[in-house]
Design a protein around this motif. Structure first.
Motif, short mmCIF file in Angstrom:
data_model
loop_
_atom_site.label_atom_id
_atom_site.label_comp_id
_atom_site.label_asym_id
_atom_site.label_seq_id
_atom_site.Cartn_x
_atom_site.Cartn_y
_atom_site.Cartn_z
N TYR A 144 0.82 -1.21 0.00
CA TYR A 144 0.00 0.00 0.00
C TYR A 144 0.86 1.27 0.00
CZ TYR A 144 -3.77 -3.24 1.08
OH TYR A 144 -4.67 -4.29 1.05
N ASP A 145 1.95 1.23 -0.73
CA ASP A 145 2.86 2.38 -0.78
C ASP A 145 3.32 2.61 -2.21
OD1 ASP A 145 4.62 4.46 0.05
OD2 ASP A 145 5.07 3.40 1.91
N VAL A 150 6.24 0.78 -18.68
CA VAL A 150 4.91 0.50 -18.11
C VAL A 150 4.33 -0.78 -18.72
CG1 VAL A 150 2.60 1.40 -17.73
CG2 VAL A 150 4.56 2.97 -17.76
N PHE A 151 3.87 -1.66 -17.86
CA PHE A 151 3.21 -2.88 -18.29
C PHE A 151 1.71 -2.63 -18.50
CE2 PHE A 151 6.97 -4.13 -15.97
CZ PHE A 151 7.46 -5.23 -16.66
N ARG A 152 0.98 -3.67 -18.82
CA ARG A 152 -0.47 -3.57 -18.94
C ARG A 152 -1.11 -3.83 -17.58
NH1 ARG A 152 -1.18 -8.20 -23.29
NH2 ARG A 152 0.10 -9.12 -21.64
N ILE A 153 -2.25 -3.22 -17.32
CA ILE A 153 -3.00 -3.53 -16.12
C ILE A 153 -3.39 -5.01 -16.16
CG2 ILE A 153 -5.17 -3.14 -14.87
CD1 ILE A 153 -5.03 -0.25 -15.64
N GLY A 154 -3.15 -5.70 -15.08
CA GLY A 154 -3.39 -7.13 -15.02
C GLY A 154 -2.13 -7.96 -15.15
N ASP A 155 -1.04 -7.35 -15.66
CA ASP A 155 0.24 -8.05 -15.69
C ASP A 155 0.75 -8.23 -14.25
OD1 ASP A 155 0.22 -8.28 -18.40
OD2 ASP A 155 1.79 -6.80 -18.78
N ASN A 156 1.61 -9.22 -14.06
CA ASN A 156 2.13 -9.50 -12.73
C ASN A 156 3.64 -9.70 -12.79
OD1 ASN A 156 2.17 -10.08 -9.96
ND2 ASN A 156 1.85 -12.28 -10.33
N PRO A 157 4.40 -8.66 -13.10
CA PRO A 157 5.86 -8.81 -13.19
C PRO A 157 6.49 -9.00 -11.81
CG PRO A 157 5.27 -6.51 -13.41
CD PRO A 157 3.97 -7.27 -13.37
N LYS A 158 7.51 -9.82 -11.75
CA LYS A 158 8.25 -10.08 -10.50
C LYS A 158 9.57 -10.73 -10.87
CE LYS A 158 5.44 -14.24 -10.04
NZ LYS A 158 4.39 -14.90 -9.27
N GLN A 183 -7.19 -2.51 -3.99
CA GLN A 183 -6.81 -1.11 -4.13
C GLN A 183 -7.24 -0.60 -5.51
OE1 GLN A 183 -2.58 -2.48 -2.83
NE2 GLN A 183 -2.60 -0.25 -2.79
N THR A 184 -6.99 0.66 -5.74
CA THR A 184 -7.14 1.19 -7.09
C THR A 184 -5.98 0.66 -7.92
OG1 THR A 184 -8.18 3.20 -6.23
CG2 THR A 184 -7.34 3.27 -8.49
N ARG A 185 -6.27 -0.33 -8.75
CA ARG A 185 -5.24 -1.04 -9.48
C ARG A 185 -4.58 -0.14 -10.51
NH1 ARG A 185 -2.02 -5.50 -9.01
NH2 ARG A 185 -1.84 -6.69 -10.93
N GLN A 186 -3.24 -0.13 -10.52
CA GLN A 186 -2.47 0.60 -11.50
C GLN A 186 -1.73 -0.38 -12.40
OE1 GLN A 186 0.31 3.31 -9.75
NE2 GLN A 186 -1.24 4.77 -9.09
N ALA A 187 -1.27 0.10 -13.51
CA ALA A 187 -0.38 -0.71 -14.34
C ALA A 187 0.97 -0.82 -13.64
CB ALA A 187 -0.22 -0.08 -15.72
N PRO A 188 1.53 -2.02 -13.54
CA PRO A 188 2.87 -2.16 -12.96
C PRO A 188 3.90 -1.45 -13.84
CG PRO A 188 1.75 -4.29 -13.14
CD PRO A 188 0.96 -3.32 -13.95
N ALA A 189 5.07 -1.22 -13.28
CA ALA A 189 6.11 -0.52 -14.04
C ALA A 189 7.49 -0.97 -13.60
CB ALA A 189 5.97 0.99 -13.89
N LEU A 190 8.42 -0.85 -14.52
CA LEU A 190 9.83 -1.10 -14.26
C LEU A 190 10.58 0.21 -14.46
CD1 LEU A 190 12.23 -3.10 -13.81
CD2 LEU A 190 12.20 -3.50 -16.28
N VAL A 237 7.01 6.53 -7.06
CA VAL A 237 6.87 5.75 -8.29
C VAL A 237 5.43 5.22 -8.34
CG1 VAL A 237 9.31 5.12 -8.48
CG2 VAL A 237 7.79 3.70 -7.09
N ARG A 238 5.17 4.27 -9.24
CA ARG A 238 3.84 3.68 -9.30
C ARG A 238 3.59 2.76 -8.11
NH1 ARG A 238 0.97 3.58 -14.47
NH2 ARG A 238 1.99 5.07 -15.88
N SER A 239 2.37 2.28 -8.00
CA SER A 239 1.91 1.58 -6.80
C SER A 239 2.72 0.30 -6.51
CB SER A 239 0.43 1.22 -6.95
OG SER A 239 -0.05 0.62 -5.78
N GLN A 240 3.13 0.19 -5.29
CA GLN A 240 3.77 -0.97 -4.68
C GLN A 240 5.10 -1.37 -5.32
OE1 GLN A 240 0.29 -3.07 -2.14
NE2 GLN A 240 1.13 -4.30 -3.78
N PRO A 241 6.12 -0.52 -5.16
CA PRO A 241 7.48 -0.93 -5.54
C PRO A 241 7.95 -2.02 -4.59
CG PRO A 241 7.55 1.14 -4.34
CD PRO A 241 6.10 0.82 -4.57
N ARG A 242 8.46 -3.10 -5.14
CA ARG A 242 8.83 -4.22 -4.30
C ARG A 242 10.27 -4.67 -4.53
NH1 ARG A 242 5.41 -9.87 -3.36
NH2 ARG A 242 6.66 -10.58 -1.59
#
Length: 357
Positions: A189-190, A257-265, A235-242, A209-214
């Motif tokens: 949540y950060d 920027v990835f697509r909303i719904g992608d799950n990069p890790k 949460q308010t879902r954002q597109a993940p990003a690198l 940065v965008r939601s939830q840098p991990r």
């Protein structure tokens, strides 16, 4: 956190050579025979620790050890060497000055083990839900999932020296040292990356940065890479990003920027320092100086759940953790840097991290 007291008693018993006490709470210990391993499971000093997180609240995290030179795999090495289970949700492992520090998140404990015999030599407790440990200039920094602070410890005594108050940032995650500072992602949540002054142990700067840098890593050019997951569905879902970040100026050089719904890790850098890898269902790789995300995957997933990725810093081999169904023993696939399959390993439940000796 019912398991913390149990760990305290069991570790104390282990260190003074007294028989282990009966377990309580959610941890179910049976008799585990101790075993002395002959160094170093072969004649090759190199090897790979495979950390398997297990299931939350089941206390079934495990550690495996693999020798790529011979293909030898040993499972449950922590339990077999110490006569007790590793604990509840193993998170990460870091090697430092002859010890391997294994962070067990939900058990609230960090074990410092001998990386050759797997025997516990140090124990760190008292940090709520620890995630990662990083060593800088004679100090150990530990992040936490639920505490608005970063613990700063004396690595010799394992006692706290001080705490870095992170204020509204209540969930700190991965750490990287660059340009004389410690960079920390604020995950749950950060949307912030912190730059810590390790002389004063204070927050010097913050970068949104965008939601939830991990996840975070450093490439061979000294650039900082940060991967966000876009936030939870609630949460308010954002597109993940690198992100590629210049740590000297603490500014974003490039946002992918990835697509909303992608799950990069699984963010990693290759052995050459010039290649960036990540998971997004498949395995992807890109040049460190790329201007766009890759269009085609490097290694495709076939009826697998690629849950974790590690890259051997010497050989460049890729290690892919397959969670299968998160209930049965997981699988680790080893590929060469060229993407050629090399080995398949059956390990513990949900392989989540790799540490290269």
């Amino acid at each position: 956190m019912k398991s913390i007291g149990t760990y305290g008693r069991r570790v104390a018993a282990l260190l003074i050579g007294v028989a282990a006490l009966a377990a309580a709470g959610c941890m179910k210990y049976g008799p585990i025979p101790q075993e002395q391993f002959s160094y170093p499971l072969g004649d090759d000093p190199e090897g790979v620790f495979i950390i398997c997180e297990g299931n939350f609240m089941y206390g079934n995290a495990t550690m495996s050890f693999y020798l790529p030179s011979t293909g030898e795999l040993q499972n449950e090495v922590f339990a077999r060497a110490n006569g007790m289970k590793l604990g509840d949700v193993a998170q990460s492992m870091t090697l430092h000055e002859g010890l391997g520090y294994v962070v067990v998140n939900n058990s609230g404990v960090i074990f410092g083990i001998d990386p050759e015999t797997f025997v516990v030599r140090k124990v760190i407790q008292g940090i709520g839900s620890p995630r990662y440990i990083q060593f800088v200039d004679g100090k150990a920094y530990v992040t936490s999932l639920y505490e608005p602070r970063i613990a700063v410890l004396d690595p010799v005594t394992t006692q706290p020296l001080r705490y870095i108050d992170t204020g509204d940032h209540t969930s700190t995650e991965q750490m990287v040292v660059a340009e004389g500072r410690l960079f920390v992602t604020c995950w749950s949540y950060d949307d912030t990356v912190l730059a810590i002054d390790t002389d004063s142990d204070t927050i010097a700067e913050e970068l949104e940065v965008r939601s939830q840098p991990r996840q975070m890593t450093l490439d061979g050019n000294g650039k900082l890479w940060v991967l966000t997951d876009g936030g939870a569905e609630s949460q308010t879902r954002q597109a993940p990003a690198l992100y590629r970040i210049d740590p000297a100026t603490f500014t974003v050089e490039r946002e992918f920027v990835f697509r909303i719904g992608d799950n990069p890790k699984g963010l990693c850098v290759g052995a050459d320092g010039q290649t960036v890898y990540f998971l997004n269902d498949d395995v992807w790789r890109m040049a460190a100086d790329a201007d766009a995300l890759p269009e085609q995957p490097y290694i495709r997933a076939h009826e697998t759940i690629y849950y974790a990725l590690g890259v051997d810093p010497c050989s460049g081999d890729l290690y892919l953790g397959d969670a299968i169904d998160y209930q049965q023993q997981g699988i680790v696939y080893r590929f060469s840097e060229a993407g050629v399959p090399l080995d398949t390993l059956r390990v513990g439940i949900t392989p989540t991290a790799f540490c290269f000796r």
